[in-house]
Design a protein around this motif. Structure first.
Motif, PDB file in Angstrom:
ATOM      1  N   ILE A  80      -5.187   7.529   5.128  1.00 43.61           N
ATOM      2  CA  ILE A  80      -4.381   6.639   4.284  1.00 43.61           C
ATOM      3  C   ILE A  80      -2.955   6.591   4.823  1.00 43.61           C
ATOM      4  N   HIS A  81      -2.432   7.756   5.219  1.00 44.14           N
ATOM      5  CA  HIS A  81      -1.075   7.797   5.749  1.00 44.14           C
ATOM      6  C   HIS A  81      -1.001   7.040   7.075  1.00 44.14           C
ATOM      7  N   HIS A  87      -2.673   9.968   0.354  1.00 43.36           N
ATOM      8  CA  HIS A  87      -3.788  10.061  -0.586  1.00 43.36           C
ATOM      9  C   HIS A  87      -3.478  11.217  -1.539  1.00 43.36           C
ATOM     10  N   TYR A 139       0.806   4.210  -2.950  1.00 44.43           N
ATOM     11  CA  TYR A 139       0.475   5.615  -2.693  1.00 44.43           C
ATOM     12  C   TYR A 139       1.698   6.524  -2.840  1.00 44.43           C
ATOM     13  N   SER A 144       3.585   8.102   1.672  1.00 39.31           N
ATOM     14  CA  SER A 144       2.387   7.306   1.403  1.00 39.31           C
ATOM     15  C   SER A 144       1.157   8.160   1.713  1.00 39.31           C
ATOM     16  N   THR A 159       1.964   9.812  -5.195  1.00 37.43           N
ATOM     17  CA  THR A 159       2.447  11.088  -4.656  1.00 37.43           C
ATOM     18  C   THR A 159       3.600  11.631  -5.481  1.00 37.43           C
ATOM     19  N   THR A 204       0.835  -1.205   0.000  1.00 31.71           N
ATOM     20  CA  THR A 204       0.000   0.000   0.000  1.00 31.71           C
ATOM     21  C   THR A 204       0.867   1.252   0.000  1.00 31.71           C
TER      22      THR A 204
END
Length: 224
Positions: free
Chosen positions: A121-122, A137, A49, A135, A53, A45
């Protein structure tokens, strides 16, 4: 530009991960803040992400060029225009401005539910490691870029100073997500932020919002 952003992050995060999670793992395990190793799902994941980014950051470089061509920025190309003292001072000023921006934007992402839905998300990186650093969104990635127009529109900066600053951003982000209590790294003021501080933030999210330093946390009583 995508390749440059990706290569820089992969080198810095990859070297840190290799040293602490592969090569010297057993030697440094007593300094690991979370004794468990990050699992495959978390790492997968984070890499996904992080790639998004870095793509967003790369695309933003062309926005920087557009702003420069339109005369919106304070970018200059001859170091002699302001001198070497200002060149190094400008890097420090960018770090201080970014630290304030990071603290307040980060705190807002925790306090406003419609922003936390992206920031969470982080926090999926419940066991921080070097690959957790970016990481984000995509919405959070864009919010993090908000520091650039603030700097570029108000502060005279040389392109080399921007390169140094952006590299410091990557190095320090990787450091605070290292997952190890390595106190001999970045020795200095007690006001600096540490991997231990940020690891606590990933576990108890109402504390330690800072990036480079802890003085905003101390002033606003969010330091632990």
């Amino acid at each position: 530009m995508v390749a440059i952003f990706v290569l820089r992050f992969c080198l810095i995060a990859g070297i840190a991960y290799f040293i602490f999670y592969v090569w010297k793992r057993k030697e440094f395990i007593h300094l690991k803040l979370n004794q468990k190793q990050p699992d495959f799902i978390q790492l997968k994941t984070e890499l996904l992400y992080s790639a998004i980014t870095l793509l967003i950051y790369s695309i933003s470089f062309y926005l920087l060029i557009y702003w420069y061509q339109k005369g919106y920025t304070q970018i200059y190309f001859k170091i002699g225009t302001f001198g070497y003292a200002y060149f190094f001072l400008s890097i420090l000023m960018m770090v201080l401005i970014h630290d304030a921006y990071f603290y307040w934007s980060h705190k807002l992402m925790h306090q406003l539910p419609f922003l936390f839905r992206f920031h969470k998300i982080h926090h999926f990186s419940h066991n921080p490691n070097p690959w957790s650093a970016f990481s984000f969104h995509p919405v959070e990635a864009i919010i993090s870029l908000g520091i650039m127009p603030i700097i570029l529109f108000t502060l005279p900066v040389h392109p080399y100073a921007l390169i140094v600053f952006s590299t410091v951003v990557v190095v320090y982000n990787v450091y605070i997500h290292l997952g190890y209590n390595i106190k001999f790294l970045f020795m200095g003021s007690a006001l600096r932020n540490t991997a231990q501080n940020h690891d606590l933030h990933h576990r108890v999210s109402k504390y330690n919002y800072g990036l480079y330093f802890s003085f905003w946390d101390r002033i606003m009583k969010t330091y632990k």
